[in-house]
Design a protein around this motif. Structure first.
Motif, PDB file in Angstrom:
ATOM      1  N   UNK A  61       0.857  -1.180   0.000  1.00  0.00           N
ATOM      2  CA  UNK A  61       0.000   0.000   0.000  1.00  0.00           C
ATOM      3  C   UNK A  61       0.898   1.237   0.000  1.00  0.00           C
ATOM      4  N   UNK A  62       0.424   2.305  -0.630  1.00  0.00           N
ATOM      5  CA  UNK A  62       1.223   3.534  -0.693  1.00  0.00           C
ATOM      6  C   UNK A  62       1.582   4.055   0.699  1.00  0.00           C
ATOM      7  N   UNK A  63       0.684   3.840   1.645  1.00  0.00           N
ATOM      8  CA  UNK A  63       0.878   4.380   2.988  1.00  0.00           C
ATOM      9  C   UNK A  63       2.031   3.726   3.743  1.00  0.00           C
ATOM     10  N   UNK A  64       2.476   2.549   3.295  1.00  0.00           N
ATOM     11  CA  UNK A  64       3.555   1.845   4.010  1.00  0.00           C
ATOM     12  C   UNK A  64       4.783   1.641   3.146  1.00  0.00           C
ATOM     13  N   UNK A  65       4.699   2.010   1.887  1.00  0.00           N
ATOM     14  CA  UNK A  65       5.809   1.787   0.967  1.00  0.00           C
ATOM     15  C   UNK A  65       7.056   2.511   1.466  1.00  0.00           C
ATOM     16  N   UNK A  66       8.177   1.790   1.476  1.00  0.00           N
ATOM     17  CA  UNK A  66       9.428   2.363   1.947  1.00  0.00           C
ATOM     18  C   UNK A  66       9.645   2.219   3.442  1.00  0.00           C
ATOM     19  N   UNK A  67       8.595   1.842   4.179  1.00  0.00           N
ATOM     20  CA  UNK A  67       8.719   1.659   5.632  1.00  0.00           C
ATOM     21  C   UNK A  67       8.524   0.199   6.044  1.00  0.00           C
ATOM     22  N   UNK A  68       7.661  -0.515   5.344  1.00  0.00           N
ATOM     23  CA  UNK A  68       7.355  -1.912   5.675  1.00  0.00           C
ATOM     24  C   UNK A  68       7.975  -2.832   4.629  1.00  0.00           C
ATOM     25  N   UNK A  69       8.346  -4.030   5.068  1.00  0.00           N
ATOM     26  CA  UNK A  69       8.868  -5.046   4.155  1.00  0.00           C
ATOM     27  C   UNK A  69       8.216  -6.391   4.460  1.00  0.00           C
ATOM     28  N   UNK A  70       7.612  -6.968   3.441  1.00  0.00           N
ATOM     29  CA  UNK A  70       7.010  -8.297   3.582  1.00  0.00           C
ATOM     30  C   UNK A  70       8.007  -9.326   3.063  1.00  0.00           C
ATOM     31  N   UNK A  71       8.084 -10.456   3.756  1.00  0.00           N
ATOM     32  CA  UNK A  71       8.970 -11.531   3.317  1.00  0.00           C
ATOM     33  C   UNK A  71       8.405 -12.855   3.805  1.00  0.00           C
ATOM     34  N   UNK A  72       8.953 -13.928   3.301  1.00  0.00           N
ATOM     35  CA  UNK A  72       8.499 -15.255   3.714  1.00  0.00           C
ATOM     36  C   UNK A  72       9.663 -16.227   3.717  1.00  0.00           C
ATOM     37  N   UNK A  73       9.559 -17.213   4.583  1.00  0.00           N
ATOM     38  CA  UNK A  73      10.522 -18.308   4.648  1.00  0.00           C
ATOM     39  C   UNK A  73       9.729 -19.590   4.461  1.00  0.00           C
ATOM     40  N   UNK A  74       9.740 -20.125   3.255  1.00  0.00           N
ATOM     41  CA  UNK A  74       8.922 -21.300   2.966  1.00  0.00           C
ATOM     42  C   UNK A  74       9.412 -22.536   3.715  1.00  0.00           C
ATOM     43  N   UNK A  75      10.691 -22.572   4.039  1.00  0.00           N
ATOM     44  CA  UNK A  75      11.209 -23.703   4.800  1.00  0.00           C
ATOM     45  C   UNK A  75      10.682 -23.709   6.231  1.00  0.00           C
ATOM     46  N   UNK A  76      10.352 -22.513   6.744  1.00  0.00           N
ATOM     47  CA  UNK A  76       9.840 -22.393   8.109  1.00  0.00           C
ATOM     48  C   UNK A  76       8.336 -22.170   8.150  1.00  0.00           C
ATOM     49  N   UNK A  77       7.695 -22.168   6.978  1.00  0.00           N
ATOM     50  CA  UNK A  77       6.239 -21.944   6.908  1.00  0.00           C
ATOM     51  C   UNK A  77       5.831 -20.645   7.608  1.00  0.00           C
ATOM     52  N   UNK A  78       6.608 -19.600   7.391  1.00  0.00           N
ATOM     53  CA  UNK A  78       6.382 -18.359   8.119  1.00  0.00           C
ATOM     54  C   UNK A  78       6.431 -17.154   7.200  1.00  0.00           C
ATOM     55  N   UNK A  79       5.493 -16.254   7.436  1.00  0.00           N
ATOM     56  CA  UNK A  79       5.403 -14.969   6.758  1.00  0.00           C
ATOM     57  C   UNK A  79       5.818 -13.882   7.739  1.00  0.00           C
ATOM     58  N   UNK A  80       6.470 -12.837   7.238  1.00  0.00           N
ATOM     59  CA  UNK A  80       6.928 -11.747   8.104  1.00  0.00           C
ATOM     60  C   UNK A  80       6.465 -10.394   7.569  1.00  0.00           C
ATOM     61  N   UNK A  81       6.401  -9.444   8.483  1.00  0.00           N
ATOM     62  CA  UNK A  81       6.200  -8.049   8.107  1.00  0.00           C
ATOM     63  C   UNK A  81       7.101  -7.210   8.997  1.00  0.00           C
ATOM     64  N   UNK A  82       8.168  -6.693   8.420  1.00  0.00           N
ATOM     65  CA  UNK A  82       9.064  -5.792   9.142  1.00  0.00           C
ATOM     66  C   UNK A  82       8.520  -4.378   8.997  1.00  0.00           C
ATOM     67  N   UNK A  83       8.246  -3.754  10.122  1.00  0.00           N
ATOM     68  CA  UNK A  83       7.650  -2.426  10.125  1.00  0.00           C
ATOM     69  C   UNK A  83       8.615  -1.446  10.780  1.00  0.00           C
ATOM     70  N   UNK A  84       9.090  -0.501  10.007  1.00  0.00           N
ATOM     71  CA  UNK A  84      10.019   0.528  10.500  1.00  0.00           C
ATOM     72  C   UNK A  84       9.367   1.897  10.416  1.00  0.00           C
ATOM     73  N   UNK A  85       9.948   2.843  11.119  1.00  0.00           N
ATOM     74  CA  UNK A  85       9.451   4.235  11.108  1.00  0.00           C
ATOM     75  C   UNK A  85       7.952   4.278  11.357  1.00  0.00           C
TER      76      UNK A  85
END
Length: 124
Positions: A61-85
Protein backbone atom coordinates in the motif's frame (compact mmCIF):
# COMPACT_ATOMS: atom_id res chain seq x y z
CA UNK A 1 -7.37 -26.01 5.27
CA UNK A 2 -4.76 -23.50 6.33
CA UNK A 3 -4.24 -22.34 9.89
CA UNK A 4 -2.56 -18.98 10.45
CA UNK A 5 -1.27 -17.58 13.74
CA UNK A 6 0.14 -14.05 13.98
CA UNK A 7 2.57 -12.84 16.62
CA UNK A 8 4.89 -9.93 17.29
CA UNK A 9 2.43 -7.12 17.87
CA UNK A 10 2.74 -4.71 20.76
CA UNK A 11 3.11 -1.12 21.88
CA UNK A 12 5.86 0.98 20.33
CA UNK A 13 6.70 4.66 20.17
CA UNK A 14 6.45 6.58 16.92
CA UNK A 15 9.59 6.04 14.86
CA UNK A 16 10.12 2.59 16.30
CA UNK A 17 10.05 -0.83 14.68
CA UNK A 18 8.19 -4.10 15.05
CA UNK A 19 8.41 -7.41 13.23
CA UNK A 20 5.23 -9.40 12.80
CA UNK A 21 5.28 -13.12 12.12
CA UNK A 22 2.58 -15.42 10.77
CA UNK A 23 3.03 -19.15 11.27
CA UNK A 24 1.16 -21.29 8.75
CA UNK A 25 0.13 -24.93 8.91
CA UNK A 26 -2.02 -27.19 6.81
CA UNK A 27 -1.47 -26.98 3.08
CA UNK A 28 2.04 -26.67 1.65
CA UNK A 29 3.04 -23.10 2.48
CA UNK A 30 5.07 -22.57 -0.65
CA UNK A 31 2.07 -23.22 -2.90
CA UNK A 32 0.15 -20.04 -2.18
CA UNK A 33 0.46 -16.26 -1.96
CA UNK A 34 0.15 -14.38 1.33
CA UNK A 35 -0.91 -10.95 2.43
CA UNK A 36 -1.02 -8.61 5.40
CA UNK A 37 -4.07 -6.48 6.12
CA UNK A 38 -4.96 -4.19 8.99
CA UNK A 39 -8.08 -2.79 10.59
CA UNK A 40 -8.23 0.24 12.83
CA UNK A 41 -11.22 0.92 15.13
CA UNK A 42 -14.18 2.21 13.16
CA UNK A 43 -12.47 1.63 9.82
CA UNK A 44 -12.64 -1.03 7.15
CA UNK A 45 -9.96 -3.65 6.77
CA UNK A 46 -7.27 -2.39 4.41
CA UNK A 47 -4.49 -3.92 2.37
CA UNK A 48 -0.95 -3.51 3.67
CA UNK A 49 1.33 -5.83 1.69
CA UNK A 50 1.33 -9.04 -0.31
CA UNK A 51 3.85 -11.56 -1.56
CA UNK A 52 3.72 -14.29 -4.18
CA UNK A 53 4.43 -17.96 -3.51
CA UNK A 54 8.19 -17.73 -3.93
CA UNK A 55 8.80 -14.32 -2.40
CA UNK A 56 10.00 -12.98 -5.71
CA UNK A 57 7.15 -10.52 -6.18
CA UNK A 58 5.67 -8.13 -3.63
CA UNK A 59 3.16 -5.31 -3.44
CA UNK A 60 2.63 -2.55 -0.85
CA UNK A 61 0.00 0.00 0.00
CA UNK A 62 1.22 3.53 -0.69
CA UNK A 63 0.88 4.38 2.99
CA UNK A 64 3.55 1.84 4.01
CA UNK A 65 5.81 1.79 0.97
CA UNK A 66 9.43 2.36 1.95
CA UNK A 67 8.72 1.66 5.63
CA UNK A 68 7.36 -1.91 5.68
CA UNK A 69 8.87 -5.05 4.16
CA UNK A 70 7.01 -8.30 3.58
CA UNK A 71 8.97 -11.53 3.32
CA UNK A 72 8.50 -15.26 3.71
CA UNK A 73 10.52 -18.31 4.65
CA UNK A 74 8.92 -21.30 2.97
CA UNK A 75 11.21 -23.70 4.80
CA UNK A 76 9.84 -22.39 8.11
CA UNK A 77 6.24 -21.94 6.91
CA UNK A 78 6.38 -18.36 8.12
CA UNK A 79 5.40 -14.97 6.76
CA UNK A 80 6.93 -11.75 8.10
CA UNK A 81 6.20 -8.05 8.11
CA UNK A 82 9.06 -5.79 9.14
CA UNK A 83 7.65 -2.43 10.13
CA UNK A 84 10.02 0.53 10.50
CA UNK A 85 9.45 4.23 11.11
CA UNK A 86 6.09 3.47 12.65
CA UNK A 87 3.49 6.22 12.89
CA UNK A 88 0.44 6.55 15.15
CA UNK A 89 -1.75 6.02 12.10
CA UNK A 90 -0.29 2.53 11.75
CA UNK A 91 -2.17 1.55 14.91
CA UNK A 92 -4.49 -1.34 14.05
CA UNK A 93 -5.07 -5.04 14.34
CA UNK A 94 -2.87 -6.71 11.75
CA UNK A 95 -4.02 -9.90 10.01
CA UNK A 96 -2.18 -12.30 7.78
CA UNK A 97 -4.12 -14.07 5.05
CA UNK A 98 -3.57 -16.91 2.59
CA UNK A 99 -4.65 -16.84 -1.04
CA UNK A 100 -4.94 -20.28 -2.60
CA UNK A 101 -3.15 -19.42 -5.80
CA UNK A 102 0.46 -18.44 -6.37
CA UNK A 103 0.15 -14.76 -7.33
CA UNK A 104 -0.46 -11.95 -4.88
CA UNK A 105 -3.57 -9.77 -4.75
CA UNK A 106 -4.59 -6.60 -2.92
CA UNK A 107 -8.26 -7.32 -2.30
CA UNK A 108 -9.33 -8.97 0.93
CA UNK A 109 -11.96 -10.93 -1.00
CA UNK A 110 -9.17 -12.79 -2.82
CA UNK A 111 -7.92 -14.38 0.40
CA UNK A 112 -9.48 -17.53 1.78
CA UNK A 113 -7.85 -18.07 5.17
CA UNK A 114 -7.21 -15.52 7.89
CA UNK A 115 -5.39 -15.41 11.19
CA UNK A 116 -6.88 -14.08 14.40
CA UNK A 117 -4.91 -10.83 14.26
CA UNK A 118 -2.29 -9.14 16.40
CA UNK A 119 -2.61 -5.66 17.88
CA UNK A 120 -0.08 -2.98 16.94
CA UNK A 121 -0.26 0.28 18.86
CA UNK A 122 2.00 3.21 18.02
CA UNK A 123 2.14 6.02 20.55
CA UNK A 124 3.00 9.59 19.63
Amino acid sequence: QVQLVESGGGLVQAGGSLRLSCAASGRTFGHYAMGWFRQAPGKEREFVAAINWSGGSTSYADSVKGRFTISRDNAKNTLYLQMNSLKPEDTAVYYCAAKLTTGWATGAYDYTYWGQGTQVTVSS
